[in-house]
Design a protein around this motif. Structure first.
Motif, PDB file in Angstrom:
ATOM      1  N   SER A   1      39.115  27.496  47.325  1.00 24.84           N
ATOM      2  CA  SER A   1      37.585  27.275  47.480  1.00 24.84           C
ATOM      3  C   SER A   1      37.081  27.902  46.244  1.00 24.84           C
ATOM      4  CB  SER A   1      37.072  27.434  48.579  1.00 24.84           C
ATOM      5  OG  SER A   1      35.509  27.595  48.414  1.00 24.84           O
TER       6      SER A   1
ATOM      7  N   ARG B   1      34.898  26.174  42.905  1.00 23.13           N
ATOM      8  CA  ARG B   1      33.499  26.710  43.000  1.00 23.13           C
ATOM      9  C   ARG B   1      33.173  27.075  41.413  1.00 23.13           C
ATOM     10  NH1 ARG B   1      29.874  27.938  47.890  1.00 23.13           N
ATOM     11  NH2 ARG B   1      30.961  26.427  49.529  1.00 23.13           N
TER      12      ARG B   1
ATOM     13  N   SER C   1      30.778  25.855  38.704  1.00 23.40           N
ATOM     14  CA  SER C   1      29.700  26.814  38.156  1.00 23.40           C
ATOM     15  C   SER C   1      29.757  26.667  36.549  1.00 23.40           C
ATOM     16  CB  SER C   1      30.040  28.154  38.523  1.00 23.40           C
ATOM     17  OG  SER C   1      29.728  28.398  39.779  1.00 23.40           O
TER      18      SER C   1
ATOM     19  N   ALA D   1      27.699  28.539  41.958  1.00 24.97           N
ATOM     20  CA  ALA D   1      28.047  28.183  43.429  1.00 24.97           C
ATOM     21  C   ALA D   1      28.631  29.033  44.273  1.00 24.97           C
ATOM     22  CB  ALA D   1      28.847  26.897  43.015  1.00 24.97           C
TER      23      ALA D   1
ATOM     24  N   PHE E   1      26.041  23.936  48.865  1.00 24.49           N
ATOM     25  CA  PHE E   1      26.909  23.500  47.989  1.00 24.49           C
ATOM     26  C   PHE E   1      27.147  21.974  48.002  1.00 24.49           C
ATOM     27  CE2 PHE E   1      31.383  22.989  46.647  1.00 24.49           C
ATOM     28  CZ  PHE E   1      31.153  22.710  45.071  1.00 24.49           C
TER      29      PHE E   1
END
Length: 290
Positions: free
Chosen positions: A214, A218, A222, A229, A237
């Motif tokens: 994850s 993310r 970003s 994020a 999100f």
């Protein structure tokens, strides 16, 4: 111009003289020495007998041309007479027959009115330590000598300066032309990290594996879309990413995919190898098309 200066000086002198003659104060002055050398310190004491209950103001400005005032003490002599002593310590910074010109001294009468008297005029001979003449100025003891350099010395110094300049130039050029650090493409970096994470999945905890997967996604989002994020909740999100999803990604499928990361926080979450492979493939697909 000189005649005018003399007239003004005469008027000032007459005023000072009359003020001292007509005053009810008795003022006298004394010097610790009548002859000193430039740079010496001399004591200049002014003694003033005032009318009873008159007081000299402490905060006053004094200046004597040719001298620096190092210290001033105003002493009230307790006696039947109201006597004050102003004790100056003066540093001579000028040679010759130097005049200690009168200075105004302000005081308050017994009835509260302001008044003043002038310090007596004094003269002191200030000699130079470099000569017998009183007007002899302070000069260099020895004349400056010209430094003569030989031809060979000049050549060597010139070569040294040129060499230093050349070294400095080469250093600047090497700094400017240094290889710039290659900035890796965020997408390639994310795919490389994801592949490495998947290869080491067997030795990693399931929760840690999903957390890192994850984070990779993310972090890439970003960098790609310029919003942070990593600290967003799953719902935040999803709302942020929903309008950015391409047509090939179903929004509901993406939402279900994100919910898996929430489930991975719990100890009871035990996905199969197939589920782990599906999460990996979906993440990889997102990195490739976003």
């Amino acid at each position: 111009m000189r005649i005018h200066s003399k007239i003004v000086g005469s008027i000032i002198f007459s005023f000072v003289f009359c003020a001292n003659v007509c005053a009810r104060e008795e003022v006298s002055a004394s010097l610790s020495k009548n002859e000193i050398y430039v740079g010496d310190i001399i004591d200049f004491t002014v003694k003033a007998k005032l009318e009873q209950n008159a007081q000299i103001s402490v905060n006053q400005d004094f200046s004597f041309e040719g001298f620096d005032i190092l210290n001033l003490d105003i002493e009230h002599i307790v006696d039947k007479k109201n006597v004050y002593e102003l004790k100056f310590k003066l540093l001579a910074d000028k040679v010759g027959d130097v005049i200690i010109n009168p200075n105004a001294v302000f005081f308050i009468n017994a009835d509260g009115t302001n008044n003043l008297f002038f310090t007596p005029k004094k003269s002191v001979v200030v000699k130079s330590i470099l000569g017998q003449d009183n007007n002899y100025d302070i000069k260099d003891i020895k004349k400056l000598k010209k430094i003569r350099l030989g031809t060979m010395c000049v050549v060597l110094v010139s070569m040294l300066i040129i060499l230093i300049g050349l070294i400095f130039y080469l250093l600047v050029c090497s700094y400017i032309n240094r290889p710039k650090g290659m900035v890796e493409d965020p997408q390639l970096e994310a795919l490389r990290e994801l592949s490495l994470l998947y290869d080491t999945r067997s030795s990693a905890d399931v929760k840690d594996f999903y957390y890192k997967m994850s984070k990779i996604l993310r972090t890439y989002i970003s960098k790609k879309y310029k919003f942070y994020a990593l600290e967003m909740t799953t719902s935040e999100f999803f709302k942020k990413m929903k309008p950015l999803l391409p047509s090939t990604i179903n929004a509901l499928e993406f939402k279900k995919y994100l919910s898996v990361f929430n489930l991975a926080r719990y100890a009871s979450f035990t996905p199969s190898q197939t589920e782990i492979k599906n999460s990996y493939d979906f993440t990889k697909n997102l990195l490739e098309i976003l």
